[in-house]
Write a protein that holds these residues in place. Structure first.
Motif, PDB file in Angstrom:
ATOM      1  N   PHE A  62      41.158  34.772  43.430  1.00 42.41           N
ATOM      2  CA  PHE A  62      42.175  35.045  44.451  1.00 42.41           C
ATOM      3  C   PHE A  62      43.109  36.142  43.949  1.00 42.41           C
ATOM      4  N   ARG A  63      42.568  37.363  43.859  1.00 39.17           N
ATOM      5  CA  ARG A  63      43.282  38.511  43.284  1.00 39.17           C
ATOM      6  C   ARG A  63      42.522  39.760  43.713  1.00 39.17           C
ATOM      7  N   GLU A  64      42.852  40.893  43.121  1.00 43.34           N
ATOM      8  CA  GLU A  64      42.092  42.110  43.417  1.00 43.34           C
ATOM      9  C   GLU A  64      40.680  41.939  42.860  1.00 43.34           C
ATOM     10  N   HIS A  65      39.775  41.541  43.723  1.00 42.02           N
ATOM     11  CA  HIS A  65      38.415  41.185  43.305  1.00 42.02           C
ATOM     12  C   HIS A  65      37.506  41.274  44.532  1.00 42.02           C
ATOM     13  N   PRO A  66      36.216  41.609  44.352  1.00 41.11           N
ATOM     14  CA  PRO A  66      35.326  41.731  45.514  1.00 41.11           C
ATOM     15  C   PRO A  66      35.289  40.498  46.411  1.00 41.11           C
ATOM     16  N   VAL A  67      35.319  39.293  45.834  1.00 38.62           N
ATOM     17  CA  VAL A  67      35.287  38.085  46.661  1.00 38.62           C
ATOM     18  C   VAL A  67      36.496  38.036  47.586  1.00 38.62           C
ATOM     19  N   SER A  68      37.664  38.347  47.053  1.00 35.34           N
ATOM     20  CA  SER A  68      38.872  38.328  47.881  1.00 35.34           C
ATOM     21  C   SER A  68      38.880  39.475  48.888  1.00 35.34           C
ATOM     22  N   ASP A  83      49.331  40.237  42.581  1.00 36.31           N
ATOM     23  CA  ASP A  83      49.046  41.565  43.110  1.00 36.31           C
ATOM     24  C   ASP A  83      48.966  41.479  44.635  1.00 36.31           C
ATOM     25  N   GLU A  84      48.722  42.601  45.281  1.00 40.67           N
ATOM     26  CA  GLU A  84      48.760  42.654  46.743  1.00 40.67           C
ATOM     27  C   GLU A  84      47.781  41.665  47.379  1.00 40.67           C
ATOM     28  N   MET A  85      46.575  41.586  46.838  1.00 38.69           N
ATOM     29  CA  MET A  85      45.576  40.683  47.406  1.00 38.69           C
ATOM     30  C   MET A  85      45.950  39.231  47.156  1.00 38.69           C
ATOM     31  N   ASN A  86      46.437  38.932  45.973  1.00 35.88           N
ATOM     32  CA  ASN A  86      46.857  37.577  45.638  1.00 35.88           C
ATOM     33  C   ASN A  86      47.960  37.098  46.579  1.00 35.88           C
TER      34      ASN A  86
END
Length: 314
Positions: A137-143, A171-174
């Motif tokens: 749950f962060r800057e990552h392809p799954v998210s 981070d922004e995605m989190n």
């Protein structure tokens, strides 16, 4: 580990664990050296041959590859614990062998653990409670794929929980995912059993495993039954093995119907693609050149007998 090996050079556990540590530190040349040493100390050690070959692939050492693959295939057929499921996916394109490997792996490391009381669904609650479990749950392809999924669930019918056992990056995605679910729990410091107890106390109906057998996964949580229904989805579209994952979400390209027997899970087919996408993710207008995305590669060297040598000697 180095101190232990100095005292006792034949100490297999210290050597094998040191190799694992070097892998985590991305010191793969040294890691391969110690995996080989550990293999010499104990050729029958579980998963060691797979660790050696997987590390070689990262280092682009292709020598004797066909013989290695034949050896691993023979050992898998004999149901020996020779390689982990994730490593095998990139080496042998045979779903039957992949299932055997996954079954061997979870039976050895993550066998099913039965709690004192059996889980049941919760019909008295109006909404179905879905728990997403992930280290990503962060800057990552799954998210990047799933961020809008959490936001899009029908809140009249579903209540959405996230159980994060990855770093709390903020981070922004989190932050977007935290805002996109109804409840977000940071459980990365909690043991498997405590995470399971938390999930059960929240009366989660469906636990969705977004990591499978990938890095930082927490298979032990699902071995203890975090929810009455457990689903493998997206991050690892291979079979988990064992008998505690109930469903795998896929499409007909990913898993043809005649290959369903190679999966321990029941297959749930989505009509088009199993891969969810984020409609809010806008394509870049920048035009990239080959030079923008390339790294300089030293083509003056190659590997021979597991050692770097000048290309003229290859």
């Amino acid at each position: 580990y180095k101190k232990a090996m100095t005292i006792n050079p034949s100490y297999f556990d210290a050597c094998a664990n040191y190799a694992n540590l070097l892998t985590d530190l991305e010191k793969l040349d040294e890691s391969l050296e110690h995996y080989k040493l550990a293999y010499k100390l104990n050729p029958k050690a579980d998963f060691m041959l797979g660790n050696i070959l997987h590390t070689k692939m990262h280092l682009c050492i292709w020598d004797n590859l066909s013989n290695h693959l034949n050896e691993i295939q023979e050992k898998v057929i004999n149901r020996e614990k020779v390689i982990d499921p994730f490593s095998l996916l990139a080496l042998i394109d045979d779903p039957e062998l992949q299932k055997i490997t996954a079954d061997n792996y979870v039976s050895e490391l993550y066998p099913k653990i039965q709690f004192i009381y059996k889980l049941k669904t919760n019909p008295k609650y109006k909404k179905i409670r879905i728990g997403y479990f992930s280290a990503d749950f962060r800057e990552h392809p799954v998210s990047a794929l799933t961020a809008e999924l959490y936001e899009s669930h029908n809140r009249d019918k579903f209540e959405i929980y996230a159980f994060s056992f990855g770093p709390d990056t903020n981070d922004e995605m989190n932050l977007r995912i935290k805002a996109g679910v109804d409840h977000f729990y940071d459980v990365h410091t909690m043991p498997h059993k405590d995470v399971v107890n938390l999930s059960r106390s929240m009366k989660i109906d469906i636990a969705i495993n977004l990591g499978g057998h990938t890095k930082y996964s927490r298979t032990g949580i699902f071995a203890m039954q975090a929810a009455p229904i457990q689903v493998n989805y997206l991050g690892y579209p291979g079979t988990m093995g064992g008998d505690y994952m109930d469903y795998l979400i896929a499409d007909h390209e990913l898993i043809p119907k005649d290959k369903q027997y190679c999966y321990s899970e029941k297959i749930v087919y989505l009509p088009n693609s199993y891969m969810v996408n984020d409609t809010k993710n806008k394509a870049s207008k920048r035009l990239f050149s080959r030079e923008d995305g390339s790294e300089r590669i030293d083509v003056s060297q190659c590997f021979k007998d597991d050692k770097r040598v000048p290309m003229s000697n290859c």
